[in-house]
Design an enzyme around this catalytic site. Structure first.
Site, PDB file in Angstrom:
ATOM      1  CD  GLU A 285      -7.374   5.417  -4.288  1.00 40.29           C
ATOM      2  OE1 GLU A 285      -8.176   6.235  -3.802  1.00 40.29           O
ATOM      3  OE2 GLU A 285      -6.674   4.649  -3.606  1.00 40.29           O
TER       4      GLU A 285
ATOM      5  CG  HIS B 138      -1.903   1.044   1.328  1.00 37.56           C
ATOM      6  ND1 HIS B 138      -2.080   1.792   2.467  1.00 37.56           N
ATOM      7  CD2 HIS B 138      -2.804   1.502   0.424  1.00 37.56           C
ATOM      8  CE1 HIS B 138      -3.044   2.664   2.279  1.00 37.56           C
ATOM      9  NE2 HIS B 138      -3.507   2.500   1.048  1.00 37.56           N
TER      10      HIS B 138
ATOM     11  CG  HIS C  29      -3.558   9.016   0.238  1.00 35.71           C
ATOM     12  ND1 HIS C  29      -4.285   9.766   1.140  1.00 35.71           N
ATOM     13  CD2 HIS C  29      -4.275   7.884   0.025  1.00 35.71           C
ATOM     14  CE1 HIS C  29      -5.388   9.115   1.462  1.00 35.71           C
ATOM     15  NE2 HIS C  29      -5.412   7.970   0.797  1.00 35.71           N
TER      16      HIS C  29
ATOM     17  CD  GLU D 172      -2.959   2.246  -3.251  1.00 35.89           C
ATOM     18  OE1 GLU D 172      -3.889   3.063  -3.384  1.00 35.89           O
ATOM     19  OE2 GLU D 172      -1.957   2.478  -2.520  1.00 35.89           O
TER      20      GLU D 172
END
Length: 238
Positions: free
Chosen positions: A108, A7, A49, A34
């Site tokens: 993402e 992650h 993020h 990810e």
């Protein structure tokens, strides 16, 4: 085989979503990694993020307010430790150059609450330019963005992210008209029945964020397809 994702790279060993963090995950031979992408003011894909820099103890504005050159001057590494002082954020292009081609990248699109018009086209163009259209999974909480990705390239697998506990999200995915490959739920409500229902509808299940080994073992027992984890002990399992 269970597919586990590091992650944001290996964020317990290096500042998250940086080249150092990705390199740590690669060194661990993670099968999946990810990461999160946003657009700079001059339309470059930067890996971060949050929509601001507060996580790195930096009192700057929104990511979209800065050019890539300006963002590259921001030291995010020192917020993690002196060892990484001076390290900037990475671009997606830089990460594509160092991640092995057989490693699955879950990218993402961070499109909420800031909406980045055209980020889907920019992302697919970057992947094509680096010949990295394989071993890719594109996910987002913004399902409109996923629809745009599918319209641009129907062959790219997409993963639907769900934060809140919704009624029968597997039915929502089926009725969305999208060719969803996987559902990515918050782990707090991911149980055996949830996993079984998703599987009945043909979806893989990758919960976030699973860091305790006891929790991971229970999910595997329930038939989960993989997890997103900050724990190298977990994301190196297969």
């Amino acid at each position: 085989m269970v597919l586990n994702f590091a992650h944001r790279g290996s964020l317990t060993e290096a500042p998250e979503n940086t080249l150092s963090s990705i390199k740590k995950a690669v060194a661990h031979k993670a099968k999946g990694i990810e990461l999160d992408v946003q657009l700079t003011k001059d339309n470059h894909l930067v890996v971060i993020h949050d929509h601001r820099f507060k996580r790195f103890n930096k009192n700057y504005g929104l990511v979209q307010a800065y050019t890539l050159a300006e963002i590259k001057q921001i030291d995010v590494g020192s917020s993690f430790s002196k060892e990484f002082a001076g390290e900037p954020l990475a671009t997606l292009a830089e990460i594509l150059e160092i991640v092995p081609r057989n490693t699955i990248l879950n990218i993402e699109i961070k499109n909420i609450p800031v909406i980045y018009p055209g980020i889907e086209e920019t992302l697919i163009h970057c992947l094509a330019e680096h010949d990295r259209m394989d071993h890719i999974l594109i996910s987002s909480f913004d399902h409109v963005a996923l629809k745009k990705v599918q319209e641009l390239d129907p062959d790219i697998p997409i993963g639907m992210l769900f934060y809140y506990r919704l009624l029968e999200p597997w039915k929502y995915a089926k009725n969305s008209g999208l060719r969803v490959a996987s559902i990515h739920p918050n782990v707090v409500y991911t149980d055996k029945a949830f996993i079984a229902a998703c599987h009945r509808y043909g979806y893989k299940v990758f919960p976030f964020t699973v860091n305790r080994m006891s929790q991971y073992r229970k999910l595997v027992e329930w038939g989960v397809d993989g997890v997103f984890s900050n724990n190298p002990e977990i994301f190196t399992q297969s």
